[in-house]
Design a protein around this motif. Structure first.
Motif, PDB file in Angstrom:
ATOM      1  N   HIS A   4      10.219  -5.717  23.511  1.00 34.86           N
ATOM      2  CA  HIS A   4      10.141  -5.320  24.916  1.00 34.86           C
ATOM      3  C   HIS A   4       9.820  -3.826  25.019  1.00 34.86           C
ATOM      4  O   HIS A   4       8.909  -3.425  25.755  1.00 34.86           O
ATOM      5  N   GLU A   5      10.544  -3.011  24.267  1.00 35.55           N
ATOM      6  CA  GLU A   5      10.330  -1.558  24.320  1.00 35.55           C
ATOM      7  C   GLU A   5       8.976  -1.158  23.726  1.00 35.55           C
ATOM      8  O   GLU A   5       8.335  -0.227  24.222  1.00 35.55           O
ATOM      9  N   HIS A   8       6.424  -1.630  26.356  1.00 37.63           N
ATOM     10  CA  HIS A   8       6.441  -0.497  27.286  1.00 37.63           C
ATOM     11  C   HIS A   8       5.633   0.664  26.709  1.00 37.63           C
ATOM     12  O   HIS A   8       4.847   1.296  27.414  1.00 37.63           O
ATOM     13  N   GLU A  25       8.195  -3.860  33.979  1.00 34.22           N
ATOM     14  CA  GLU A  25       9.290  -4.639  33.384  1.00 34.22           C
ATOM     15  C   GLU A  25       8.895  -6.101  33.212  1.00 34.22           C
ATOM     16  O   GLU A  25       9.215  -6.731  32.206  1.00 34.22           O
ATOM     17  N   ALA A  28       6.590  -6.458  30.189  1.00 25.34           N
ATOM     18  CA  ALA A  28       7.342  -6.330  28.930  1.00 25.34           C
ATOM     19  C   ALA A  28       8.173  -7.577  28.670  1.00 25.34           C
ATOM     20  O   ALA A  28       8.211  -8.083  27.543  1.00 25.34           O
ATOM     21  N   ASP A  29       8.821  -8.096  29.701  1.00 29.12           N
ATOM     22  CA  ASP A  29       9.610  -9.323  29.531  1.00 29.12           C
ATOM     23  C   ASP A  29       8.722 -10.517  29.201  1.00 29.12           C
ATOM     24  O   ASP A  29       8.997 -11.288  28.292  1.00 29.12           O
ATOM     25  N   SER A  32       7.126 -10.178  25.666  1.00 26.51           N
ATOM     26  CA  SER A  32       8.048 -10.060  24.533  1.00 26.51           C
ATOM     27  C   SER A  32       8.872 -11.330  24.362  1.00 26.51           C
ATOM     28  O   SER A  32       9.370 -11.603  23.277  1.00 26.51           O
ATOM     29  N   TYR A  73      15.227  -7.836  37.480  1.00 23.73           N
ATOM     30  CA  TYR A  73      14.455  -8.053  36.262  1.00 23.73           C
ATOM     31  C   TYR A  73      13.938  -9.484  36.202  1.00 23.73           C
ATOM     32  O   TYR A  73      12.783  -9.718  35.823  1.00 23.73           O
ATOM     33  N   ASP A  77       9.926 -10.567  36.163  1.00 21.12           N
ATOM     34  CA  ASP A  77       9.342 -11.457  35.165  1.00 21.12           C
ATOM     35  C   ASP A  77       8.570 -12.588  35.843  1.00 21.12           C
ATOM     36  O   ASP A  77       7.454 -12.925  35.467  1.00 21.12           O
TER      37      ASP A  77
END
Length: 135
Positions: A4-5, A8, A25, A28-29, A32, A73, A77
């Motif tokens: 996830h990071e 980003h 976000e 990334a979600d 990942s 979050y 997503d």
């Protein structure tokens, strides 16, 4: 998660300073952990039959209280999932380009999809995700 990071770190340089947090976000979600990490939060959104207004998700999500943050979050997503469902991976490319050119974060969905997403659209997408078999 580390994935996830890392996502980003790869995506952030592509975004202008006006990036909506839900998009960052959510991307990334989504990438990942395909299929979502937040089934509990998604189910809570459905149980309450409510969503967080998208315009509230433009600013940092981390400013919310703990439960509201989980819901924000989860909705982020789902919004990315909806973009991809409507327009495929091209939606991500178009969104990144729109933001890089200085497009308004609050108009991102309408610019990429051609219409805004309503609360009902989000709830219907959540229902499809929650009832779909896990991948």
């Amino acid at each position: 998660t580390v994935r996830h990071e890392l996502l980003h770190a790869v995506v952030q340089p592509q975004l202008a300073t006006n990036r909506p947090v839900w998009f960052s976000e959510g991307l990334a979600d989504y990438f990942s952990a395909p299929g979502g990490l937040r089934r509990g939060a998604e189910q809570l959104l459905l149980k309450n039959r409510t969503t967080i207004p998208i315009e509230s998700l433009v600013d940092p999500v981390l400013g919310f209280e703990t439960e509201e943050s989980r819901l924000a979050y989860a909705e982020s997503d789902v919004l990315v999932d909806m973009l991809l469902h409507e327009r495929g991976e091209r939606a991500v490319q178009e969104a990144l380009l729109y933001l890089k050119r200085g497009g308004e974060a609050s108009r991102l969905i309408e610019e990429v999809v051609g219409r805004p997403f309503t609360s009902q659209d989000i709830l219907e997408a959540l229902e499809r995700r929650v009832t779909a078999p896990r991948k």
